[in-house]
Design an enzyme around this catalytic site. Structure first.
Site, PDB file in Angstrom:
ATOM      1  N   ASN A 128    -108.134  -8.247  -6.457  1.00  0.00           N
ATOM      2  CA  ASN A 128    -108.058  -8.754  -4.729  1.00  0.00           C
ATOM      3  C   ASN A 128    -106.698  -8.506  -4.818  1.00  0.00           C
ATOM      4  O   ASN A 128    -105.766  -8.630  -5.350  1.00  0.00           O
ATOM      5  CB  ASN A 128    -107.655 -10.316  -4.499  1.00  0.00           C
ATOM      6  CG  ASN A 128    -107.466 -10.261  -3.572  1.00  0.00           C
ATOM      7  OD1 ASN A 128    -108.244  -9.383  -2.605  1.00  0.00           O
ATOM      8  ND2 ASN A 128    -107.663 -11.918  -3.084  1.00  0.00           N
TER       9      ASN A 128
ATOM     10  N   LYS B 261    -105.766  -7.922  -1.941  1.00  0.00           N
ATOM     11  CA  LYS B 261    -104.686  -8.564  -0.563  1.00  0.00           C
ATOM     12  C   LYS B 261    -104.656  -7.319   0.760  1.00  0.00           C
ATOM     13  O   LYS B 261    -105.105  -6.309   0.344  1.00  0.00           O
ATOM     14  CB  LYS B 261    -103.791  -9.698  -1.621  1.00  0.00           C
ATOM     15  CG  LYS B 261    -103.948 -10.173  -1.938  1.00  0.00           C
ATOM     16  CD  LYS B 261    -103.158 -11.215  -2.810  1.00  0.00           C
ATOM     17  CE  LYS B 261    -103.651 -12.378  -3.936  1.00  0.00           C
ATOM     18  NZ  LYS B 261    -102.929 -13.769  -4.175  1.00  0.00           N
TER      19      LYS B 261
ATOM     20  N   HIS C 180    -110.368 -17.645   0.085  1.00  0.00           N
ATOM     21  CA  HIS C 180    -109.626 -17.667  -0.315  1.00  0.00           C
ATOM     22  C   HIS C 180    -108.273 -18.690   0.138  1.00  0.00           C
ATOM     23  O   HIS C 180    -108.057 -19.333   0.706  1.00  0.00           O
ATOM     24  CB  HIS C 180    -108.883 -16.020  -0.388  1.00  0.00           C
ATOM     25  CG  HIS C 180    -107.736 -16.032  -1.401  1.00  0.00           C
ATOM     26  ND1 HIS C 180    -106.125 -16.551  -1.060  1.00  0.00           N
ATOM     27  CD2 HIS C 180    -107.745 -15.366  -2.728  1.00  0.00           C
ATOM     28  CE1 HIS C 180    -105.187 -16.179  -2.784  1.00  0.00           C
ATOM     29  NE2 HIS C 180    -106.782 -14.828  -3.088  1.00  0.00           N
TER      30      HIS C 180
ATOM     31  N   GLU D   3    -104.669 -18.144   0.674  1.00  0.00           N
ATOM     32  CA  GLU D   3    -104.172 -17.257   1.244  1.00  0.00           C
ATOM     33  C   GLU D   3    -105.036 -17.708   2.678  1.00  0.00           C
ATOM     34  O   GLU D   3    -104.560 -18.066   3.676  1.00  0.00           O
ATOM     35  CB  GLU D   3    -103.936 -16.314   1.170  1.00  0.00           C
ATOM     36  CG  GLU D   3    -102.777 -16.184  -0.410  1.00  0.00           C
ATOM     37  CD  GLU D   3    -102.638 -15.452  -1.122  1.00  0.00           C
ATOM     38  OE1 GLU D   3    -103.260 -13.866  -0.934  1.00  0.00           O
ATOM     39  OE2 GLU D   3    -102.646 -15.322  -2.141  1.00  0.00           O
TER      40      GLU D   3
ATOM     41  N   GLU E 298    -108.704 -20.919  -8.483  1.00  0.00           N
ATOM     42  CA  GLU E 298    -107.093 -20.711  -8.253  1.00  0.00           C
ATOM     43  C   GLU E 298    -106.279 -22.144  -7.722  1.00  0.00           C
ATOM     44  O   GLU E 298    -106.766 -21.935  -6.476  1.00  0.00           O
ATOM     45  CB  GLU E 298    -107.642 -19.772  -7.213  1.00  0.00           C
ATOM     46  CG  GLU E 298    -108.171 -18.729  -7.386  1.00  0.00           C
ATOM     47  CD  GLU E 298    -108.001 -17.045  -6.732  1.00  0.00           C
ATOM     48  OE1 GLU E 298    -107.577 -16.099  -7.509  1.00  0.00           O
ATOM     49  OE2 GLU E 298    -107.567 -17.151  -5.735  1.00  0.00           O
TER      50      GLU E 298
ATOM     51  N   GLY F  59    -100.092 -15.859  -7.354  1.00  0.00           N
ATOM     52  CA  GLY F  59     -98.586 -15.197  -7.325  1.00  0.00           C
ATOM     53  C   GLY F  59     -97.424 -16.139  -8.322  1.00  0.00           C
ATOM     54  O   GLY F  59     -95.650 -15.103  -7.485  1.00  0.00           O
TER      55      GLY F  59
ATOM     56  N   SER G 148    -101.998 -15.585 -11.636  1.00  0.00           N
ATOM     57  CA  SER G 148    -101.489 -15.015 -12.432  1.00  0.00           C
ATOM     58  C   SER G 148    -101.750 -14.708 -13.936  1.00  0.00           C
ATOM     59  O   SER G 148    -101.537 -14.737 -15.025  1.00  0.00           O
ATOM     60  CB  SER G 148     -99.999 -15.570 -12.579  1.00  0.00           C
ATOM     61  OG  SER G 148     -98.596 -16.047 -11.394  1.00  0.00           O
TER      62      SER G 148
END
Ligand SMILES: O=C[C@H](O)COP(=O)(O)O
Length: 248
Positions: A10, A12, A94, A96, A165, A171, A211
């Site tokens: 991904n 992003k 996701h 985010e 996730e 991240g 990560s």
């Protein structure tokens, strides 16, 4: 039949034309394990370009889409548009999108339903925040998020990959331990067995994301219920090749 390992990168909102070209060149050189399905999640503006330069062994995904085919939805793209440029996948839900853009379970489900109806394959993301984990609510949260998807997916489970996730691992450099990830994946499979079917529970591929790097991928990949990864930061780097090859 065993579950085919599936690794998503991904990207992003990263990269420019030069960098995405370099990433694709690196992937073409690989070599990538041919037993692994590879999907790259590309910023919308580069979807058509990346689709035109990847070999057909690499799949291209949008990172989001809207829940209807066309209309007055400024700034959005539809599954029909994604298909029109030749891409076949979309990443939905996701964390985010959920946290920064306020997407709730219901909206994610509507998007998943429409993407599947339109013939796209879907990477559907779920996962708990640190606060939820520390409150002992990990299972409650991922079961709730998955439950919302059941009617949206219907009989299309073969076109869906679940990506677990944990938000606290995204991240942050804080990977879930293989045991933590395995435990959630196994609980999800049990839940699916009771709430979808034994066949779905056994066949659906569940990726881990958060990560993932070349340094931790092998140990995670060795867990029986981890069927691949959804990789953010490391998917922009040459080490993504090693992550794809983690089961070798
Ligand atoms: O979609 C990918 C995940 O958000 C993981 O991102 P990360 O590998 O940078 O932690």
């Amino acid at each position: 039949m065993g579950r085919k390992f599936v690794v998503g990168g991904n990207w992003k909102m990263n990269g420019d034309k030069k960098q995405v070209t370099e990433i694709v060149e690196t992937l073409k050189k690989g070599p990538l394990d041919s037993n692994v399905e590879v999907v790259v999640g590309v910023p919308a503006i580069y979807l058509e370009y990346v689709q035109s330069i990847v070999p057909n062994t690499i799949n291209v995904a949008a990172q989001n889409c809207w829940k209807s085919p066309k209309g007055a939805f400024t700034g959005e793209i539809s599954p029909a548009m994604i298909k029109d440029i030749g891409a076949n996948w979309v990443i939905l839900g996701h964390s985010e999108r959920r946290t920064i853009f306020g997407e709730k379970d219901d909206l994610v489900a509507e998007k998943v339903a429409h993407a599947l109806e339109s013939g796209l394959k879907v990477i559907a993301c779920i996962g708990e925040t640190l606060e939820e984990r520390e409150a002992g609510k990990t299972e409650e949260v991922v079961f709730r998020q998955t439950k919302a998807l059941l009617p949206a997916i219907g009989s299309n489970w073969d076109k869906v990959v679940l990506a677990y996730e944990p938000v606290w691992a995204i991240g942050t450099g804080k990977t879930a331990t293989p045991q933590q990830a395995q435990d959630v994946h196994a609980s999800l499979r049990n839940w699916l067995s009771a709430n979808a079917s034994a066949d779905v529970a056994n066949s659906v591929r569940i990726q881990y994301g958060g990560s993932v790097t070349a340094a931790n991928a092998k140990e995670l990949a060795a867990c029986p219920d981890i069927d691949g990864f959804l990789v953010g930061g490391a998917s922009l780097k040459p080490e993504f090749v090693d992550i794809v090859n983690a089961t070798q």
